[in-house]
Design a protein around this motif. Structure first.
Motif, PDB file in Angstrom:
ATOM      1  N   LEU A   3       0.882  -1.091   0.111  1.00  0.00           N
ATOM      2  CA  LEU A   3       0.119  -0.252   0.051  1.00  0.00           C
ATOM      3  C   LEU A   3       0.877   1.297   0.045  1.00  0.00           C
ATOM      4  CD1 LEU A   3      -2.830  -1.035   2.699  1.00  0.00           C
ATOM      5  CD2 LEU A   3      -2.617  -1.126   0.112  1.00  0.00           C
ATOM      6  N   LYS A   4       0.447   2.513  -0.608  1.00  0.00           N
ATOM      7  CA  LYS A   4       1.164   3.549  -0.822  1.00  0.00           C
ATOM      8  C   LYS A   4       0.131   4.748  -0.004  1.00  0.00           C
ATOM      9  CE  LYS A   4       3.790   6.386  -3.202  1.00  0.00           C
ATOM     10  NZ  LYS A   4       5.223   6.943  -2.453  1.00  0.00           N
ATOM     11  N   LYS A   5       0.874   5.459   0.849  1.00  0.00           N
ATOM     12  CA  LYS A   5      -0.050   6.593   1.472  1.00  0.00           C
ATOM     13  C   LYS A   5       0.038   7.648   0.572  1.00  0.00           C
ATOM     14  CE  LYS A   5      -0.088   9.345   5.660  1.00  0.00           C
ATOM     15  NZ  LYS A   5       0.313   9.496   6.862  1.00  0.00           N
ATOM     16  N   THR A   6      -1.331   8.355   0.299  1.00  0.00           N
ATOM     17  CA  THR A   6      -1.548   9.457  -0.382  1.00  0.00           C
ATOM     18  C   THR A   6      -2.576  10.371   0.331  1.00  0.00           C
ATOM     19  OG1 THR A   6      -1.873  10.205  -2.615  1.00  0.00           O
ATOM     20  CG2 THR A   6      -3.170   8.653  -1.909  1.00  0.00           C
ATOM     21  N   THR A   7      -2.383  11.735  -0.101  1.00  0.00           N
ATOM     22  CA  THR A   7      -3.476  12.659   0.383  1.00  0.00           C
ATOM     23  C   THR A   7      -4.312  13.109  -0.636  1.00  0.00           C
ATOM     24  OG1 THR A   7      -1.576  13.559   2.140  1.00  0.00           O
ATOM     25  CG2 THR A   7      -3.690  15.015   1.196  1.00  0.00           C
ATOM     26  N   VAL A   8      -5.565  12.968  -0.395  1.00  0.00           N
ATOM     27  CA  VAL A   8      -6.802  13.473  -1.417  1.00  0.00           C
ATOM     28  C   VAL A   8      -7.531  14.288  -0.879  1.00  0.00           C
ATOM     29  CG1 VAL A   8      -8.319  12.571  -2.869  1.00  0.00           C
ATOM     30  CG2 VAL A   8      -6.399  11.110  -2.314  1.00  0.00           C
ATOM     31  N   MET A   9      -7.897  15.438  -1.483  1.00  0.00           N
ATOM     32  CA  MET A   9      -9.227  16.308  -0.933  1.00  0.00           C
ATOM     33  C   MET A   9     -10.450  15.934  -1.403  1.00  0.00           C
ATOM     34  SD  MET A   9      -6.889  18.638   0.427  1.00  0.00           S
ATOM     35  CE  MET A   9      -8.158  20.035   0.493  1.00  0.00           C
ATOM     36  N   VAL A  10     -11.281  15.907  -0.649  1.00  0.00           N
ATOM     37  CA  VAL A  10     -12.796  15.245  -0.833  1.00  0.00           C
ATOM     38  C   VAL A  10     -13.570  16.518  -0.430  1.00  0.00           C
ATOM     39  CG1 VAL A  10     -12.110  13.125  -0.891  1.00  0.00           C
ATOM     40  CG2 VAL A  10     -12.931  14.232   1.404  1.00  0.00           C
ATOM     41  N   GLU A  11     -14.990  16.502  -0.997  1.00  0.00           N
ATOM     42  CA  GLU A  11     -16.046  17.094  -0.525  1.00  0.00           C
ATOM     43  C   GLU A  11     -16.411  16.685   0.903  1.00  0.00           C
ATOM     44  OE1 GLU A  11     -17.516  19.696  -1.931  1.00  0.00           O
ATOM     45  OE2 GLU A  11     -16.382  19.434  -3.877  1.00  0.00           O
ATOM     46  N   GLU A  12     -16.762  17.683   1.892  1.00  0.00           N
ATOM     47  CA  GLU A  12     -16.814  17.511   3.401  1.00  0.00           C
ATOM     48  C   GLU A  12     -17.913  16.645   3.628  1.00  0.00           C
ATOM     49  OE1 GLU A  12     -17.664  20.098   7.471  1.00  0.00           O
ATOM     50  OE2 GLU A  12     -16.705  21.022   5.592  1.00  0.00           O
ATOM     51  N   ALA A  13     -19.099  16.540   2.654  1.00  0.00           N
ATOM     52  CA  ALA A  13     -20.205  15.932   2.658  1.00  0.00           C
ATOM     53  C   ALA A  13     -19.904  14.472   2.439  1.00  0.00           C
ATOM     54  CB  ALA A  13     -21.178  16.457   1.797  1.00  0.00           C
ATOM     55  N   ASP A  14     -19.206  14.317   1.387  1.00  0.00           N
ATOM     56  CA  ASP A  14     -18.757  12.933   0.795  1.00  0.00           C
ATOM     57  C   ASP A  14     -17.777  12.241   2.091  1.00  0.00           C
ATOM     58  OD1 ASP A  14     -19.665  13.418  -1.591  1.00  0.00           O
ATOM     59  OD2 ASP A  14     -18.123  13.949  -2.547  1.00  0.00           O
ATOM     60  N   LEU A  15     -17.014  12.931   2.852  1.00  0.00           N
ATOM     61  CA  LEU A  15     -16.313  12.505   3.832  1.00  0.00           C
ATOM     62  C   LEU A  15     -17.082  12.113   4.944  1.00  0.00           C
ATOM     63  CD1 LEU A  15     -13.465  11.646   4.914  1.00  0.00           C
ATOM     64  CD2 LEU A  15     -13.460  14.211   5.753  1.00  0.00           C
ATOM     65  N   GLN A  16     -18.074  12.806   5.285  1.00  0.00           N
ATOM     66  CA  GLN A  16     -18.974  12.530   6.252  1.00  0.00           C
ATOM     67  C   GLN A  16     -19.819  11.202   5.978  1.00  0.00           C
ATOM     68  OE1 GLN A  16     -18.804  14.097   9.234  1.00  0.00           O
ATOM     69  NE2 GLN A  16     -20.529  12.768   9.979  1.00  0.00           N
ATOM     70  N   ALA A  17     -20.309  11.280   4.910  1.00  0.00           N
ATOM     71  CA  ALA A  17     -20.807  10.038   4.098  1.00  0.00           C
ATOM     72  C   ALA A  17     -20.191   8.741   4.696  1.00  0.00           C
ATOM     73  CB  ALA A  17     -21.528  10.237   2.966  1.00  0.00           C
ATOM     74  N   ILE A  18     -18.808   8.803   4.183  1.00  0.00           N
ATOM     75  CA  ILE A  18     -17.936   7.534   4.371  1.00  0.00           C
ATOM     76  C   ILE A  18     -17.690   7.450   5.989  1.00  0.00           C
ATOM     77  CG2 ILE A  18     -15.429   6.872   4.219  1.00  0.00           C
ATOM     78  CD1 ILE A  18     -17.038   6.541   1.593  1.00  0.00           C
TER      79      ILE A  18
END
Length: 79
Positions: A3-18
């Motif tokens: 596995l490789k670590k990365t940083t991704v920007m996501v919509e706040e609502a999508d992150l909350q749903a996850i």
């Protein structure tokens, strides 16, 4: 597979749903994101080679009426 670590920007609502789904289903958030990346990677695949798709020869053109007749016969015979 490593596995490789990365940083991704996501919509706040999508992150909350996850976060809510992970809590509800007892899965990690990381598992959801790995699954999403895998699906995106599969959709992004392209093949350079031609596909070996066989062609069918029905001896002539097939009309819409021909198709309707075959489907109607199959449906009537299946009852």
């Amino acid at each position: 597979m490593a596995l490789k670590k990365t940083t991704v920007m996501v919509e706040e609502a999508d992150l909350q749903a996850i976060k809510e789904a992970a809590r509800r289903e007892g899965r990690s958030e990381a598992e959801y994101f790995r699954e999403a990346f895998h699906i995106a990677a599969l959709r992004a695949q392209r093949w350079d080679d031609d596909w070996d798709i066989p062609s069918l020869d029905f001896g002539g053109p097939v009309s819409e009426e021909d198709i309707d007749a075959v489907v109607n016969d199959a449906v009537a015979g299946g009852r």
